[in-house]
Write an enzyme that holds these catalytic residues in place. Structure first.
Site, PDB file in Angstrom:
ATOM      1  N   HIS A  37      37.620  12.064  49.383  1.00  0.00           N
ATOM      2  CA  HIS A  37      36.839  10.968  49.973  1.00  0.00           C
ATOM      3  C   HIS A  37      37.773   9.943  50.631  1.00  0.00           C
ATOM      4  CE1 HIS A  37      34.094  12.237  46.518  1.00  0.00           C
ATOM      5  NE2 HIS A  37      33.297  12.376  47.557  1.00  0.00           N
ATOM      6  N   GLN A  61      18.435  15.973  47.425  1.00  0.00           N
ATOM      7  CA  GLN A  61      19.241  17.157  47.731  1.00  0.00           C
ATOM      8  C   GLN A  61      19.566  18.010  46.509  1.00  0.00           C
ATOM      9  OE1 GLN A  61      22.465  14.597  49.401  1.00  0.00           O
ATOM     10  NE2 GLN A  61      23.851  16.077  48.469  1.00  0.00           N
ATOM     11  N   SER A 185      36.798  18.099  44.276  1.00  0.00           N
ATOM     12  CA  SER A 185      35.345  17.935  44.224  1.00  0.00           C
ATOM     13  C   SER A 185      35.012  17.071  43.014  1.00  0.00           C
ATOM     14  CB  SER A 185      34.677  19.302  44.064  1.00  0.00           C
ATOM     15  OG  SER A 185      33.327  19.135  43.664  1.00  0.00           O
TER      16      SER A 185
HETATM   17  P1  AMP Z   1      30.147  14.167  48.079  1.00  0.00           P
HETATM   18  O1  AMP Z   1      30.428  12.855  47.415  1.00  0.00           O
HETATM   19  O2  AMP Z   1      30.569  15.353  47.294  1.00  0.00           O
HETATM   20  O3  AMP Z   1      28.717  14.242  48.578  1.00  0.00           O
HETATM   21  O4  AMP Z   1      31.056  14.211  49.379  1.00  0.00           O
HETATM   22  C1  AMP Z   1      31.030  13.156  50.308  1.00  0.00           C
HETATM   23  C2  AMP Z   1      31.844  13.557  51.497  1.00  0.00           C
HETATM   24  O5  AMP Z   1      33.180  13.824  51.085  1.00  0.00           O
HETATM   25  C3  AMP Z   1      31.345  14.832  52.195  1.00  0.00           C
HETATM   26  O6  AMP Z   1      31.487  14.676  53.595  1.00  0.00           O
HETATM   27  C4  AMP Z   1      32.279  15.879  51.655  1.00  0.00           C
HETATM   28  O7  AMP Z   1      32.424  16.985  52.523  1.00  0.00           O
HETATM   29  C5  AMP Z   1      33.564  15.097  51.560  1.00  0.00           C
HETATM   30  N1  AMP Z   1      34.491  15.725  50.626  1.00  0.00           N
HETATM   31  C6  AMP Z   1      34.276  16.075  49.342  1.00  0.00           C
HETATM   32  N2  AMP Z   1      35.348  16.711  48.831  1.00  0.00           N
HETATM   33  C7  AMP Z   1      36.269  16.772  49.822  1.00  0.00           C
HETATM   34  C8  AMP Z   1      37.585  17.326  49.928  1.00  0.00           C
HETATM   35  N3  AMP Z   1      38.173  17.946  48.909  1.00  0.00           N
HETATM   36  N4  AMP Z   1      38.226  17.204  51.104  1.00  0.00           N
HETATM   37  C9  AMP Z   1      37.642  16.587  52.155  1.00  0.00           C
HETATM   38  N5  AMP Z   1      36.405  16.044  52.120  1.00  0.00           N
HETATM   39  C10 AMP Z   1      35.725  16.141  50.972  1.00  0.00           C
END
Ligand code: AMP
Length: 279
Positions: A37, A61, A185
């Site tokens: 992030h 979602q 993640s």
């Molecule tokens: P999330 O909080 O999992 O919904 O992710 C929010 C944003 O962060 C989304 O655009 C994801 O694709 C991005 N994101 C999550 N993990 C990663 C990562 N390891 N590398 C790059 N972007 C990420």
């Protein structure tokens, strides 16, 4: 850094910034923020004058039986990370504020959402596109960045913006990995130490596919066998080689492509992907 908890405050904040001809950049997230992030914040920071991070665990979602109730949260840590990365405002709405009584609109992108993750998570992308459309409206953002970690999501949102001619530029952010190769993640928190070791087989499988492709293998079914042979997971949702623009499966690696993978380790569903083929 401003912390805004209602749609009204968010909208007023963005309107005030735009009145000063500031470009608003948005990083949509579900919180429990990590270096992936942060890399999105850092990438967008030089492209806008007003940088907003939204933190919202979006119930729309999540399907029945998914991890909505146990999704990890750390509001204090998230705010500190945003502050450290030069964020101007964090939008932190409640579910009731995002979806007030009577909210009845859904945004759905067809076709692109029907395979890969969409096959096993039928309501997922409709939830993502609906919340992002509302976030784009509330933040009036000029730019929004999405990680390549969620490759199908990025493609679907590009399509939504294109089809609806929304005045938002979608910016891709590179996938950030831990030193050992695991794609970062928020859900990695669910993994036990043993599961985390097995989770390393996702990135190992994709690297082996990339190496086989670089060595000249063009037959996609053989590339997929190479990857599958290395996976130490409990279930493979999909492992495919797709066209990066329309996500259609390829049978021959005769153009730039993306290997995309979803698999479950223990109770945790993990995603990863890697570029393959001629660049
Ligand atoms: P999330 O909080 O999992 O919904 O992710 C929010 C944003 O962060 C989304 O655009 C994801 O694709 C991005 N994101 C999550 N993990 C990663 C990562 N390891 N590398 C790059 N972007 C990420």
């Amino acid at each position: 850094m401003d912390v805004l908890t209602t749609p009204e405050l968010m909208l007023a904040w963005s309107r005030a910034r735009q009145a000063q001809a500031h470009r608003v950049g948005l990083v949509p997230t579900m919180g429990f923020l990590h270096a992936g992030h942060a890399s999105l914040m850092d990438a967008l920071r030089p492209q806008c004058e007003a940088l907003v991070v939204s933190i919202f665990v979006n119930p729309l979602q999540f399907g029945a039986g998914e991890d909505l109730d146990r999704y990890p949260r750390d509001e204090a840590g998230d705010l500190a990370l945003c502050e450290a990365h030069g964020v101007d405002a964090v939008f932190l709405p409640s579910v009731a504020a995002m979806y007030p009584e009577g909210f009845s609109t859904r945004v759905r992108v067809s076709r692109l959402t029907e395979h890969l993750c969409g096959a096993s998570r039928p309501v997922h992308f409709e939830g993502v596109t609906t919340v992002c459309a509302r976030l784009f409206g509330l933040t009036r953002c000029d730019l929004a960045i999405f990680g390549e970690k969620d490759f199908q999501q990025l493609t679907v949102l590009r399509k939504m913006v294109d089809d609806l001619a929304l005045p938002v530029q979608i910016v891709p952010g590179a996938l950030v990995r831990a030193e050992d190769g695991l794609a970062l993640s928020s859900r990695n928190k669910y993994l036990s130490p043993q599961e985390r070791l097995r989770a390393l087989s996702l990135s190992a499988a994709l690297r082996a596919m990339r190496d086989a492709a670089a060595a000249g293998e063009q037959d996609v079914s053989r590339l997929v066998s190479v990857g599958r042979g290395l996976l130490q997971v409990d279930a493979v949702d999909y492992l495919e080689v797709v066209d990066p623009d329309d996500l259609q499966p390829l049978t021959v690696l005769d153009r730039p492509a993306r290997a995309v993978l979803a698999a479950t380790v223990g109770r945790t569903r993990l995603l990863d992907n890697l570029a393959l083929g001629p660049s």
